[in-house]
Write a protein that holds these residues in place. Sequence first.
Motif, mmCIF file in Angstrom:
data_model
loop_
_atom_site.group_PDB
_atom_site.id
_atom_site.type_symbol
_atom_site.label_atom_id
_atom_site.label_comp_id
_atom_site.label_asym_id
_atom_site.label_seq_id
_atom_site.Cartn_x
_atom_site.Cartn_y
_atom_site.Cartn_z
ATOM 1 N N TYR A 149 0.824 -1.204 0.000
ATOM 2 C CA TYR A 149 0.000 0.000 0.000
ATOM 3 C C TYR A 149 0.862 1.259 0.000
ATOM 4 N N ALA A 150 0.626 2.148 -0.964
ATOM 5 C CA ALA A 150 1.438 3.360 -1.065
ATOM 6 C C ALA A 150 0.576 4.586 -1.312
ATOM 7 N N GLY A 151 -0.717 4.470 -1.129
ATOM 8 C CA GLY A 151 -1.612 5.596 -1.369
ATOM 9 C C GLY A 151 -3.035 5.198 -1.080
ATOM 10 N N PRO A 152 -3.969 6.109 -1.189
ATOM 11 C CA PRO A 152 -5.346 5.833 -0.786
ATOM 12 C C PRO A 152 -6.118 4.961 -1.749
ATOM 13 N N GLU A 178 2.305 7.548 -5.770
ATOM 14 C CA GLU A 178 2.230 6.144 -6.172
ATOM 15 C C GLU A 178 2.305 6.015 -7.695
ATOM 16 N N ARG A 179 1.597 6.892 -8.382
ATOM 17 C CA ARG A 179 1.603 6.847 -9.846
ATOM 18 C C ARG A 179 3.000 7.142 -10.388
ATOM 19 N N THR A 180 3.683 8.115 -9.804
ATOM 20 C CA THR A 180 5.038 8.452 -10.239
ATOM 21 C C THR A 180 5.999 7.299 -9.986
ATOM 22 N N ALA A 181 5.881 6.678 -8.813
ATOM 23 C CA ALA A 181 6.743 5.542 -8.484
ATOM 24 C C ALA A 181 6.506 4.382 -9.446
ATOM 25 N N THR A 182 5.250 4.181 -9.810
ATOM 26 C CA THR A 182 4.918 3.108 -10.753
ATOM 27 C C THR A 182 5.544 3.387 -12.116
ATOM 28 N N ARG A 183 5.469 4.638 -12.562
ATOM 29 C CA ARG A 183 6.089 4.999 -13.836
ATOM 30 C C ARG A 183 7.599 4.778 -13.806
ATOM 31 N N THR A 196 3.071 -4.369 -17.267
ATOM 32 C CA THR A 196 3.032 -2.910 -17.317
ATOM 33 C C THR A 196 1.596 -2.403 -17.400
ATOM 34 N N SER A 197 0.801 -3.038 -18.240
ATOM 35 C CA SER A 197 -0.599 -2.653 -18.389
ATOM 36 C C SER A 197 -1.342 -2.810 -17.068
ATOM 37 N N PHE A 198 -1.085 -3.909 -16.374
ATOM 38 C CA PHE A 198 -1.758 -4.158 -15.097
ATOM 39 C C PHE A 198 -1.356 -3.124 -14.048
ATOM 40 N N ARG A 199 -0.053 -2.832 -13.960
ATOM 41 C CA ARG A 199 0.407 -1.858 -12.965
ATOM 42 C C ARG A 199 -0.159 -0.469 -13.255
ATOM 43 N N ALA A 200 -0.185 -0.100 -14.540
ATOM 44 C CA ALA A 200 -0.720 1.209 -14.907
ATOM 45 C C ALA A 200 -2.212 1.293 -14.573
ATOM 46 N N ARG A 201 -2.938 0.198 -14.773
ATOM 47 C CA ARG A 201 -4.367 0.192 -14.465
ATOM 48 C C ARG A 201 -4.599 0.388 -12.966
ATOM 49 N N ARG A 228 -4.425 4.007 -12.204
ATOM 50 C CA ARG A 228 -5.247 4.815 -13.103
ATOM 51 C C ARG A 228 -4.421 5.677 -14.054
ATOM 52 N N ASP A 229 -3.325 5.110 -14.565
ATOM 53 C CA ASP A 229 -2.506 5.826 -15.551
ATOM 54 C C ASP A 229 -2.974 5.371 -16.933
ATOM 55 N N ALA A 230 -4.029 6.006 -17.420
ATOM 56 C CA ALA A 230 -4.738 5.529 -18.608
ATOM 57 C C ALA A 230 -3.865 5.500 -19.860
ATOM 58 N N MET A 231 -3.015 6.510 -20.040
ATOM 59 C CA MET A 231 -2.211 6.567 -21.253
ATOM 60 C C MET A 231 -1.148 5.468 -21.279
ATOM 61 N N VAL A 232 -0.511 5.219 -20.148
ATOM 62 C CA VAL A 232 0.493 4.156 -20.078
ATOM 63 C C VAL A 232 -0.167 2.793 -20.258
#
Length: 307
Positions: free
Chosen positions: A169-172, A187-192, A227-232, A235-239
């Motif tokens: 867990y790294a965010g809400p 969290e989104r930045t770390a995932t990217r 990558t697709s799963f992590r982006a989903r 909620r990083d729709a473009m990635v």
Amino acid sequence: MAPRTLPSASMRPDALASLKVLVVDDNANVQRLICDVLRAGGVGRVETADDGMRARQTLARWDPDIIFCDWNMPVMGGLELTRSIRRAAVHPDRRVPNPQVPMIIVTAHRSQKEVEEARLAGVNEFVIKPFTPAALLSRIQLVLMKPRQFIVSEAYIGPDRRRRVELAYAGPMRRMSDPDEVVDQVERTATRETISIELEALRRLISVRGGVDRETLKMTYRVLQHTSFRARQVRDAMVERASQLLIDYVDAMGGPERCDAALLDVHFKSMGQLLDIPPERSKEAAKLVSHLAAVVKHKIGRTKKAA
């Protein structure tokens, strides 16, 4: 001695330059693939052995920092090799300079019974086939950055089998039904950053292997699925969309073996550009992904027409 480090969201592959890794596998293709991934990831020194007996000979003269070992091999398999190394902690053996050397088993076995058998043998970590570059490098990171106490007792010799539970867990945002506004930008930045590192490892692997072959295409497919799963999740729709485009292309071609290496290169470049675009420039990101979608659609259309 200062702790050795590995690539992560804040560490670069050059930290691995002094690391010595022994790869033990009787399958020449798998052995080469693991070696190529490690070298592409920045590991400075890699040696190989075809079975456990030859691995023991290498131990005596080379003293590796980490061992990747296949479970099933002729002459001496991975668990038997692990047990023989761990026994040297009780019965010193000049052929085993370091009885505590981290052992990472590469296997297709997944059952709880088999995992427990490997843990009892003194294995540190597992890599499940088929694997990705991130799977291999993350296990190195675990054994170096989060080492477990080494236990020597009458019943067991090896790393402490009790692992502290760590939540990811790294965010809400933990539910896909949550609104987009609650996603933690950190969290989104770390995932990217994590995705960027894995794609860079994949690019390095392709370079080390001298181009795209069947194995790297298969690995690319698996990486983009992850990558697709992590982006989903964040909620990083473009990635997510960019990742899914290559998955769709591979599926349309009927498998990785029929894919065009040139399109793979275009995809990597586009993903790299996309990951560098900050969130506030969403229109620029959407335009890039739209262009990538057009390229993929055109390629699929040309291939089907040729067939």
